[in-house]
Motif scaffolding. Structure first.
Motif, PDB file in Angstrom:
ATOM      1  N   LEU A 432      52.963  32.872  41.514  1.00  0.00           N
ATOM      2  CA  LEU A 432      51.796  33.244  40.569  1.00  0.00           C
ATOM      3  C   LEU A 432      51.166  32.125  40.175  1.00  0.00           C
ATOM      4  O   LEU A 432      49.746  32.094  40.354  1.00  0.00           O
ATOM      5  N   ILE A 433      51.521  30.826  40.529  1.00  0.00           N
ATOM      6  CA  ILE A 433      50.639  29.578  40.448  1.00  0.00           C
ATOM      7  C   ILE A 433      49.785  29.567  41.489  1.00  0.00           C
ATOM      8  O   ILE A 433      48.595  29.215  41.434  1.00  0.00           O
ATOM      9  N   SER A 434      50.185  29.957  42.517  1.00  0.00           N
ATOM     10  CA  SER A 434      49.418  29.753  43.803  1.00  0.00           C
ATOM     11  C   SER A 434      48.113  30.763  43.614  1.00  0.00           C
ATOM     12  O   SER A 434      47.022  30.359  44.156  1.00  0.00           O
ATOM     13  N   LYS A 435      48.216  31.902  42.937  1.00  0.00           N
ATOM     14  CA  LYS A 435      47.129  32.812  42.895  1.00  0.00           C
ATOM     15  C   LYS A 435      45.987  32.141  41.768  1.00  0.00           C
ATOM     16  O   LYS A 435      44.924  32.190  41.940  1.00  0.00           O
ATOM     17  N   SER A 518      39.870  40.808  40.639  1.00  0.00           N
ATOM     18  CA  SER A 518      39.527  41.986  41.743  1.00  0.00           C
ATOM     19  C   SER A 518      40.301  41.467  42.994  1.00  0.00           C
ATOM     20  O   SER A 518      41.040  42.418  43.683  1.00  0.00           O
ATOM     21  N   GLU A 519      40.737  40.404  43.307  1.00  0.00           N
ATOM     22  CA  GLU A 519      41.398  40.013  44.480  1.00  0.00           C
ATOM     23  C   GLU A 519      42.893  40.440  44.466  1.00  0.00           C
ATOM     24  O   GLU A 519      43.567  40.891  45.337  1.00  0.00           O
ATOM     25  N   LEU A 520      43.546  40.361  43.062  1.00  0.00           N
ATOM     26  CA  LEU A 520      44.971  40.803  43.240  1.00  0.00           C
ATOM     27  C   LEU A 520      44.983  42.381  42.942  1.00  0.00           C
ATOM     28  O   LEU A 520      46.134  42.862  43.239  1.00  0.00           O
ATOM     29  N   GLN A 521      44.082  42.998  42.346  1.00  0.00           N
ATOM     30  CA  GLN A 521      43.898  44.303  41.904  1.00  0.00           C
ATOM     31  C   GLN A 521      43.919  45.150  42.989  1.00  0.00           C
ATOM     32  O   GLN A 521      43.759  46.552  43.179  1.00  0.00           O
ATOM     33  N   ARG A 522      43.584  44.770  44.397  1.00  0.00           N
ATOM     34  CA  ARG A 522      43.484  45.227  45.651  1.00  0.00           C
ATOM     35  C   ARG A 522      44.980  45.654  46.146  1.00  0.00           C
ATOM     36  O   ARG A 522      44.753  46.678  46.822  1.00  0.00           O
ATOM     37  N   SER A 523      46.022  44.953  45.864  1.00  0.00           N
ATOM     38  CA  SER A 523      47.417  45.443  46.061  1.00  0.00           C
ATOM     39  C   SER A 523      48.230  45.781  45.063  1.00  0.00           C
ATOM     40  O   SER A 523      48.096  45.087  43.971  1.00  0.00           O
ATOM     41  N   SER A 524      49.341  46.687  45.032  1.00  0.00           N
ATOM     42  CA  SER A 524      50.020  46.945  43.818  1.00  0.00           C
ATOM     43  C   SER A 524      51.054  45.824  43.937  1.00  0.00           C
ATOM     44  O   SER A 524      51.547  45.567  42.554  1.00  0.00           O
ATOM     45  N   SER A 525      51.443  44.925  44.664  1.00  0.00           N
ATOM     46  CA  SER A 525      52.445  44.153  44.906  1.00  0.00           C
ATOM     47  C   SER A 525      52.312  42.851  45.757  1.00  0.00           C
ATOM     48  O   SER A 525      51.609  43.181  47.098  1.00  0.00           O
ATOM     49  N   SER A 526      53.075  42.052  45.717  1.00  0.00           N
ATOM     50  CA  SER A 526      52.996  40.872  46.869  1.00  0.00           C
ATOM     51  C   SER A 526      54.521  40.465  47.236  1.00  0.00           C
ATOM     52  O   SER A 526      55.448  40.338  46.263  1.00  0.00           O
ATOM     53  N   HIS A 527      54.830  40.224  48.410  1.00  0.00           N
ATOM     54  CA  HIS A 527      56.202  40.163  48.918  1.00  0.00           C
ATOM     55  C   HIS A 527      56.206  38.803  48.929  1.00  0.00           C
ATOM     56  O   HIS A 527      55.640  37.917  49.407  1.00  0.00           O
TER      57      HIS A 527
END
Length: 550
Positions: A432-435, A518-527
């Protein structure tokens, strides 16, 4: 211009950082190391109210202090140690943590003797503003306190940091030595003293045999008995230590087998209502009492609980009952009425003592106490948790943006090493911090807050699981739950289940705002992935691999 993630905090930006970590114990150290090794992030500050790293292993220095988990499980997966015993004592664990802190260069990030008073989310600037007080005499000459602004705030204060003293009338009137187990005074000599121990939990079980070696008398005040099973501690032979040092696969396999035992038999015995495994623990405890209380068999009924094993913390000890068997060690089960100038008065007697040891634990259900925290709209942590502490996945909290907590609500274990949980939490939070850091590097903002709906759903399902666990048994109270019975401290599943749960971030469970959203909203999840530490090779397969390596 905002500093990059890889830029350490310097004098000119002394009170500003991408990340502020509260606490330099196992959780805070793990988070800092993950920021460095996984994300090349150095733009963080660690504040520590004490003068040492190590958290609970720096605070708790009482006689007999040691870990209740096998040493090879009680270490970071990425930093193994050459442990000398199956169960390491406080000094060896503290030494290990010092070495880890030195290896990763953490001391330059830590501000010791710095107490957090209040943390408040500033919605206008989308930052945390954290007020700290400088406790060190020399440092305080430059200023008694200041405010640190950060894009992300991490609580690594844990569940076992604020000592809890018993609420007994007259406690302050005692004229002898009064001490809490987490604030031990090694300058006070125990030889020949009449000592009272209030409490009979895991800490008391370690203290009692040690003070009984030198005291004139030891009186233990017990409210309810605990299940006690053998520790079976022993030195690790030199040939095994040599193999663990020089053949990493052998060390990893041993750690994995220890984890397997705790994730299966011990999990079933402690967390679930598995009859067979619980009977096994009962039998171990009964056999231990019969073999060690040879002179005081009449004490066995007083030391045998009426509730099932696991409801309260199961104690492991090789010498507690041996200490009770001594003629000058007294078990007092009468209720304490008050503390007097000379000792302790119960309903039926008075005990004159030189020293009172309060082995009464910590303020476990008051997470982050006494720090004041205010989130969205100035909402306080007390209001957020007025019906009991809870968090989404145990790591993020509703109404607290860009915030993570380690060893928080419902992440304690009754059966396995807490470090396994902490590593999963650290990986999740630092992702989360990295984002947030990426947004800062792009001169943008990002605010991540768990949705109330996701938080409610997660905790409702978890409480349903916990309601069928041993922790919920009505016949005992414990530090795992609040006075009204809500289990706020413990996780209800295995470590592996928790690790898998935190192996990805589901962005749909978060409210995401800011110019970088918007950068995060492009995908539903992060592995993210997880550290796989359970056994994955049979012994025959392992032998084949070792032969191929030789």
């Amino acid at each position: 211009m905002a500093p990059q993630l890889s830029t350490p905090v310097g004098n000119r930006d002394y009170s500003s950082a991408t990340v502020l970590i509260i606490g330099s114990g196992i959780s805070g150290m793990c988070t800092a190391i993950d920021l460095i090794r996984r994300h090349d992030c150095h733009n963080f500050i660690i504040v520590e109210k004490g003068s040492h790293v190590g958290g609970t292993w720096a605070d708790n220095r009482y006689p007999g202090c040691r870990c209740d988990v096998w040493s090879h499980l009680y270490s970071y997966s990425f930093e193994p140690s050459d442990w000398t015993r199956e169960f390491a004592d406080q000094e060896e664990i503290y030494s290990y943590l010092l070495k880890v802190a030195e290896k990763w260069g953490l001391f330059k990030y830590i501000r010791f003797n710095t107490t957090v008073l209040e943390a408040r989310w500033n919605a206008k600037y989308e930052k945390w503003e954290t007020q700290v007080k400088v406790e060190g005499v020399k440092d305080a000459e430059s200023g008694e306190g200041y405010t640190i602004s950060s894009q992300f705030l991490v609580s690594a204060v844990g569940q076992l940091n604020a000592p809890k003293y018993p609420e007994i009338p007259g406690l302050g009137s005692f004229k002898g030595k009064l001490i809490h187990s987490a604030r031990w005074d090694w300058n006070y000599k125990l030889e020949g003293k009449r000592i009272a121990v209030i409490g009979n939990g895991a800490t008391a079980a370690q203290i009692i045999p040690e003070v009984a070696k030198v005291a004139k008398s030891v009186t233990v005040f017990q409210r309810t008995p605990n299940w006690v099973v053998p520790r079976d501690d022993a030195p690790i032979p030199g040939w095994r230590r040599h193999a663990y040092r020089n053949i990493p696969l052998v060390r990893k396999r041993y750690r994995a087998e220890l984890m397997d035992i705790r994730e299966t038999n011990l999990f079933n015995a402690i967390v679930t209502n598995d009859v067979t495994n619980k009977e096994g623990l009962r039998a171990l405890s009964a056999d231990l009492m019969k073999t060690q209380l040879l002179n005081k068999p009449d004490m066995i009924p007083k030391l045998t609980p009426s509730y099932p094993p696991g409801c309260k913390r199961v104690i492991i000890s090789d010498d507690l009952f041996l200490a009770y068997d001594k003629p000058y060690v007294i078990l007092e089960t009468d209720k304490i009425e008050r503390i007097t100038e000379k000792g302790i008065k119960t309903e039926n007697s008075e005990h004159v003592v030189d020293m009172i040891i309060c082995a009464t634990g910590f303020r476990t259900v008051e997470f982050m106490y006494p720090i004041r925290v205010y989130g969205l709209g100035g909402r306080s942590i007390e209001d957020i948790w007025r019906k009991g502490a809870r968090a989404y996945l145990g790591v993020t909290v509703e109404s607290l943006p860009n915030f993570g907590i380690l060893y928080g609500p419902n992440t304690n274990l009754g059966h396995n090493s807490i470090i396994l949980m902490i590593e999963a939490q650290s990986r999740y939070i630092t992702e989360l911090i990295s984002k947030v850091g990426e947004a800062r590097n792009e001169k943008q903002t990002l605010v991540i807050t768990p949705s109330p709906e996701a938080t409610f759903k997660f905790n409702s399902e978890l409480q349903q699981v916990l309601s069928t666990s041993t922790f919920a048994h009505p016949d005992c109270s414990s530090w795992y739950k609040t006075r009204d019975g809500l289990i706020t401290n413990n996780w209800g599943g295995t470590v592996i289940q928790y690790q898998k749960l935190l192996s990805k971030i589901t962005w749909l469970d978060y409210a995401i705002t800011g110019s970088y959203a918007s950068e995060l909203q492009r995908s539903s999840s992060s592995h993210i992935g997880r550290v796989r530490e359970e056994t994955m090779l049979g012994r025959i397969s392992l032998a084949f691999v070792l032969l191929q390596m030789s």
